[in-house]
Design a protein around this motif. Structure first.
Motif, PDB file in Angstrom:
ATOM      1  N   ALA A   1      22.110 -18.782  29.183  1.00 19.49           N
ATOM      2  CA  ALA A   1      21.547 -19.691  30.188  1.00 19.49           C
ATOM      3  C   ALA A   1      20.303 -19.076  30.823  1.00 19.49           C
ATOM      4  CB  ALA A   1      22.594 -20.002  31.250  1.00 19.49           C
ATOM      5  N   MET A   2      20.358 -17.769  31.083  1.00 24.68           N
ATOM      6  CA  MET A   2      19.212 -17.058  31.660  1.00 24.68           C
ATOM      7  C   MET A   2      18.016 -17.101  30.702  1.00 24.68           C
ATOM      8  SD  MET A   2      18.946 -12.981  32.561  1.00 24.68           S
ATOM      9  CE  MET A   2      19.272 -12.586  30.820  1.00 24.68           C
ATOM     10  N   LYS A   3      18.278 -16.821  29.438  1.00 25.76           N
ATOM     11  CA  LYS A   3      17.198 -16.804  28.443  1.00 25.76           C
ATOM     12  C   LYS A   3      16.569 -18.186  28.284  1.00 25.76           C
ATOM     13  CE  LYS A   3      16.306 -15.709  23.575  1.00 25.76           C
ATOM     14  NZ  LYS A   3      16.923 -15.242  22.299  1.00 25.76           N
ATOM     15  N   GLU A   4      17.419 -19.217  28.233  1.00 23.49           N
ATOM     16  CA  GLU A   4      16.918 -20.581  28.071  1.00 23.49           C
ATOM     17  C   GLU A   4      16.074 -20.997  29.280  1.00 23.49           C
ATOM     18  OE1 GLU A   4      18.684 -25.138  27.431  1.00 23.49           O
ATOM     19  OE2 GLU A   4      20.001 -23.388  27.266  1.00 23.49           O
ATOM     20  N   LEU A   5      16.561 -20.675  30.470  1.00 20.43           N
ATOM     21  CA  LEU A   5      15.813 -21.014  31.685  1.00 20.43           C
ATOM     22  C   LEU A   5      14.471 -20.294  31.717  1.00 20.43           C
ATOM     23  CD1 LEU A   5      15.671 -22.357  34.497  1.00 20.43           C
ATOM     24  CD2 LEU A   5      16.804 -20.318  35.409  1.00 20.43           C
ATOM     25  N   TRP A   6      14.475 -19.017  31.385  1.00 21.21           N
ATOM     26  CA  TRP A   6      13.248 -18.237  31.417  1.00 21.21           C
ATOM     27  C   TRP A   6      12.220 -18.768  30.411  1.00 21.21           C
ATOM     28  CZ3 TRP A   6      10.009 -15.810  34.038  1.00 21.21           C
ATOM     29  CH2 TRP A   6       9.084 -14.932  33.493  1.00 21.21           C
ATOM     30  N   ASN A   7      12.686 -19.172  29.244  1.00 20.97           N
ATOM     31  CA  ASN A   7      11.774 -19.695  28.225  1.00 20.97           C
ATOM     32  C   ASN A   7      11.088 -20.982  28.679  1.00 20.97           C
ATOM     33  OD1 ASN A   7      12.191 -17.628  26.390  1.00 20.97           O
ATOM     34  ND2 ASN A   7      13.867 -18.679  25.337  1.00 20.97           N
ATOM     35  N   THR A   8      11.761 -21.738  29.535  1.00 24.67           N
ATOM     36  CA  THR A   8      11.167 -22.994  30.011  1.00 24.67           C
ATOM     37  C   THR A   8      10.210 -22.783  31.179  1.00 24.67           C
ATOM     38  OG1 THR A   8      13.000 -23.411  31.560  1.00 24.67           O
ATOM     39  CG2 THR A   8      13.213 -24.303  29.317  1.00 24.67           C
ATOM     40  N   GLN A   9      10.321 -21.653  31.860  1.00 24.43           N
ATOM     41  CA  GLN A   9       9.500 -21.478  33.065  1.00 24.43           C
ATOM     42  C   GLN A   9       8.394 -20.437  32.928  1.00 24.43           C
ATOM     43  OE1 GLN A   9      11.521 -18.421  36.119  1.00 24.43           O
ATOM     44  NE2 GLN A   9      12.875 -20.150  35.736  1.00 24.43           N
ATOM     45  N   LYS A  10       8.486 -19.544  31.948  1.00 23.70           N
ATOM     46  CA  LYS A  10       7.556 -18.410  31.923  1.00 23.70           C
ATOM     47  C   LYS A  10       6.117 -18.811  31.643  1.00 23.70           C
ATOM     48  CE  LYS A  10       8.614 -17.134  27.112  1.00 23.70           C
ATOM     49  NZ  LYS A  10       9.194 -16.052  26.246  1.00 23.70           N
ATOM     50  N   THR A  11       5.911 -19.960  30.988  1.00 22.23           N
ATOM     51  CA  THR A  11       4.540 -20.394  30.683  1.00 22.23           C
ATOM     52  C   THR A  11       3.894 -21.131  31.857  1.00 22.23           C
ATOM     53  OG1 THR A  11       5.407 -22.442  29.696  1.00 22.23           O
ATOM     54  CG2 THR A  11       5.020 -20.574  28.216  1.00 22.23           C
ATOM     55  N   ALA A  12       4.658 -21.364  32.916  1.00 26.60           N
ATOM     56  CA  ALA A  12       4.137 -22.133  34.046  1.00 26.60           C
ATOM     57  C   ALA A  12       3.393 -21.271  35.060  1.00 26.60           C
ATOM     58  CB  ALA A  12       5.282 -22.863  34.741  1.00 26.60           C
ATOM     59  N   TYR A  13       3.455 -19.958  34.903  1.00 24.33           N
ATOM     60  CA  TYR A  13       2.820 -19.072  35.879  1.00 24.33           C
ATOM     61  C   TYR A  13       1.356 -18.826  35.525  1.00 24.33           C
ATOM     62  CZ  TYR A  13       7.607 -18.231  37.422  1.00 24.33           C
ATOM     63  OH  TYR A  13       8.878 -18.405  37.889  1.00 24.33           O
ATOM     64  N   GLY A  14       0.573 -18.474  36.531  1.00 22.58           N
ATOM     65  CA  GLY A  14      -0.858 -18.283  36.350  1.00 22.58           C
ATOM     66  C   GLY A  14      -1.221 -16.854  35.967  1.00 22.58           C
ATOM     67  N   ASP A  15      -2.525 -16.618  35.907  1.00 26.17           N
ATOM     68  CA  ASP A  15      -3.025 -15.296  35.522  1.00 26.17           C
ATOM     69  C   ASP A  15      -2.641 -14.227  36.543  1.00 26.17           C
ATOM     70  OD1 ASP A  15      -4.177 -16.367  33.277  1.00 26.17           O
ATOM     71  OD2 ASP A  15      -6.146 -16.666  34.202  1.00 26.17           O
ATOM     72  N   GLU A  16      -2.498 -14.614  37.802  1.00 28.26           N
ATOM     73  CA  GLU A  16      -2.141 -13.642  38.839  1.00 28.26           C
ATOM     74  C   GLU A  16      -0.759 -13.036  38.601  1.00 28.26           C
ATOM     75  OE1 GLU A  16      -2.912 -16.772  39.352  1.00 28.26           O
ATOM     76  OE2 GLU A  16      -4.828 -16.813  40.433  1.00 28.26           O
TER      77      GLU A  16
END
Length: 312
Positions: free
Chosen positions: A249-264
């Motif tokens: 569940a942790m891995k699946e959640l992280w895969n869906t959110q990690k691309t949403a963060y910016g360059d900072e």
């Protein structure tokens, strides 16, 4: 009689000015309304952060896997508790010695010649009473502090939930938070460390749902912490089925959110991505020590990601 051109033009100008005035008033009211709502949101988030920190303190008191970003509060709490314990121990010794001296003097006046032989015994008894206060079980003090914090959580939620409801929180959020807090309270009565830690983590999930309500950009990271902690708690008990499910569940959640963060957040995301992958790997190996180590790194990286989001 036809109206003059001058009167006609003046009428148009007055009408246009009136329209502009009304539009301006409407815009000002809208801006004031938005500003007021933003202030209410910020106030609610601050109250929610206080609830979150108090819940993390409970996890820290029971030596659970807590958010490293909240560790400063525990340091101050430990220092205060240590000072209080030292004062209590000193008072216990002084009271014991005073009681022993008083008893010795009374017996000395009554027993005459036996004074020198018996005077020391009451003093020893008094000192023993002081030492017994020193020997009070540390676990009792820990659970007293846990229960104290739980009571405060009930009070804070009672203040926060009506405010959240005004900002659009559903009744389901309130019911879930109340039920989870009640379950935490009941588990604390049993003094079962693992059960209390699980319920405190479930309460963290309920708190995350409210951060989502406020559209807080840290909400996804906070939810990831819930899953990571669930992995670590299940591993402690050797419950690898639950640990594996939580890791997925942790891995699946992280895969869906990690691309949403910016360059900072690029560096923080890269470290967290690696640590999540490593934690999933050691869960598959069913190694408790490695899960504890890799899990702690995940929590540290989540704290760093939250910190980078707060700075923007």
């Amino acid at each position: 009689m036809k109206p003059s051109n001058g009167l006609f033009h003046r009428t148009i100008l007055i009408t246009a000015a009136l329209c502009l005035f009304l539009t301006s008033c409407g815009n000002n009211k809208e801006e004031e309304s938005k500003k007021k709502e933003q202030q209410e949101q910020e106030k609610a988030i601050k109250a929610l952060e206080e609830i979150e920190a108090l819940n993390e303190t409970i996890i820290q008191l029971l030596d659970g896997p807590s958010n490293p970003g909240k560790s400063e509060g525990k340091k101050q709490h430990d220092q205060q508790q240590g000072q209080q314990q030292g004062q209590q121990q000193s008072q216990g010794q002084q009271q014991g010695q005073q009681q022993g001296q008083q008893q010795g003097q009374q017996q000395g006046g009554q027993q005459g010649q036996q004074q020198s032989g018996q005077q020391g015994q009451p003093q020893e008894q008094g000192q023993q009473q002081g030492n017994e206060k020193q020997m009070e079980k540390p676990q009792d003090k820990i659970w007293d502090e846990v229960n104290k914090n739980i009571i405060e959580l009930h009070s804070l939620f009672n203040e926060y939930i009506p405010v959240a409801a005004k900002l659009g929180a559903s009744a389901d959020l309130s019911v879930n938070a109340n039920n989870t807090l009640n379950q935490l309270t009941k588990m604390a009565e049993t003094r079962n460390h693992n059960e209390v830690l699980n319920e405190a983590n479930n309460l963290h999930k309920a708190i995350c749902d409210y951060f989502v309500l406020h559209q807080d950009k840290r909400a996804p990271a906070k939810l990831l912490l819930f899953h990571a902690r669930r992995v670590m708690l299940a591993s402690r008990l050797g419950d690898w089925q639950t640990a594996d499910a939580a890791a997925n569940a942790m891995k699946e959640l992280w895969n869906t959110q990690k691309t949403a963060y910016g360059d900072e957040q690029k560096d923080a995301v890269a470290m967290l991505d690696l640590s999540v992958s490593n934690l999933v790997g050691v869960v598959a190996e069913q190694n408790q020590n490695l899960v504890a180590i890799k899990g702690l790194i995940v929590l540290q990286n989540i704290a760093e990601l939250e910190k980078s989001l707060e700075e923007k």
